[in-house]
Design a protein around this motif. Sequence first.
Motif, PDB file in Angstrom:
ATOM      1  N   CYS A 191     -13.274  25.321 -41.009  1.00 21.32           N
ATOM      2  CA  CYS A 191     -14.274  25.338 -42.079  1.00 21.32           C
ATOM      3  C   CYS A 191     -15.217  24.151 -41.881  1.00 21.32           C
ATOM      4  O   CYS A 191     -14.773  23.017 -41.684  1.00 21.32           O
ATOM      5  N   LYS A 193     -16.890  22.646 -43.989  1.00 22.98           N
ATOM      6  CA  LYS A 193     -16.860  21.691 -45.117  1.00 22.98           C
ATOM      7  C   LYS A 193     -15.578  20.865 -45.145  1.00 22.98           C
ATOM      8  O   LYS A 193     -15.613  19.686 -45.464  1.00 22.98           O
ATOM      9  N   CYS A 194     -14.427  21.510 -44.895  1.00 26.48           N
ATOM     10  CA  CYS A 194     -13.161  20.797 -45.128  1.00 26.48           C
ATOM     11  C   CYS A 194     -12.199  20.836 -43.938  1.00 26.48           C
ATOM     12  O   CYS A 194     -11.141  20.227 -43.981  1.00 26.48           O
ATOM     13  N   CYS A 224     -14.097  28.274 -45.200  1.00 30.53           N
ATOM     14  CA  CYS A 224     -12.820  28.781 -45.704  1.00 30.53           C
ATOM     15  C   CYS A 224     -13.093  29.590 -46.967  1.00 30.53           C
ATOM     16  O   CYS A 224     -14.211  29.598 -47.487  1.00 30.53           O
ATOM     17  N   HIS A 227     -14.505  27.464 -49.963  1.00 36.72           N
ATOM     18  CA  HIS A 227     -15.897  27.039 -49.863  1.00 36.72           C
ATOM     19  C   HIS A 227     -16.862  28.220 -49.816  1.00 36.72           C
ATOM     20  O   HIS A 227     -17.996  28.108 -50.265  1.00 36.72           O
TER      21      HIS A 227
HETATM   22 ZN    ZN Z   1     -13.349  24.668 -46.675  1.00 33.94          ZN
END
Ligand code: ZN
Length: 244
Positions: A191, A193-194, A224, A227
């Motif tokens: 992902c 973002k994370c 993911c 997100h």
């Molecule tokens: Zn994520």
Amino acid sequence: MRLYKYKPKFDVDDVISHAQLSIAEGQTLQRGMNYKVTQDYSVFLMSIRHNAPYADEIDEKNNLIIYEGHDARRDHAENPKTEDQPYFTPKGTLTENGKFFVEAQAYQLGLKKEPHKVKIYEKIKDGIWTYKGFFNLEDAKYVFTGERKVFKYFLKPIEIKKFKQVEEIPFNRMIPTTVKIAVWERDKGMCAKCGATENLHFDHIVPFAKGGTSLTAKNVQLLCMKHNLQKSDRILSFLFFVSY
Ligand SMILES: [Zn+2]
């Protein structure tokens, strides 16, 4: 294989494993072309072939994916790669090539009102697949490539809405396999973002509905589930805001 109570449902561009897609289809799919997995539809598996620049040839003008048929089985031909792709098996029954060819011809000749429906999954790399959605099998041709004859199947992306209403999907909402592979490599299968590695989805950074393209890796990222959902919430509230 374990028994699951319900079949998973995928969204277009979800990242899944081969096991997940087999569970969803209720059988282990080994071949590329799988005629009538259920009464309602067939399944094509797509993957980058060696010596081929694109897994999915895209006809931009007509908004079609062109899927190549399959070679003769190794036990049926001396050189499957240089021999004509077969319409019949040695027993005289139709090959998968033949079955899909008949379906496409029946539609072209007006013998069938509705085109045959094909679900497509594409392989990004070993063990990594994505769901590409439903397609109408509009046409098929048996063409000479300069070396031999191969089957070409022409598929139009569709969305099946409630009450089985079928809507065509406009060109460039589809993310080509080559773009997905580039994004997967860039985001390292995580992902953006994370860093999560489960339940991933190929996301348009600028949404398609807002003019974002699918045709460049710059506008596509891995997200993911969490997100991805957060992002759709944000877009929904934005749309709510602008419409009032
Ligand atoms: Zn994520």
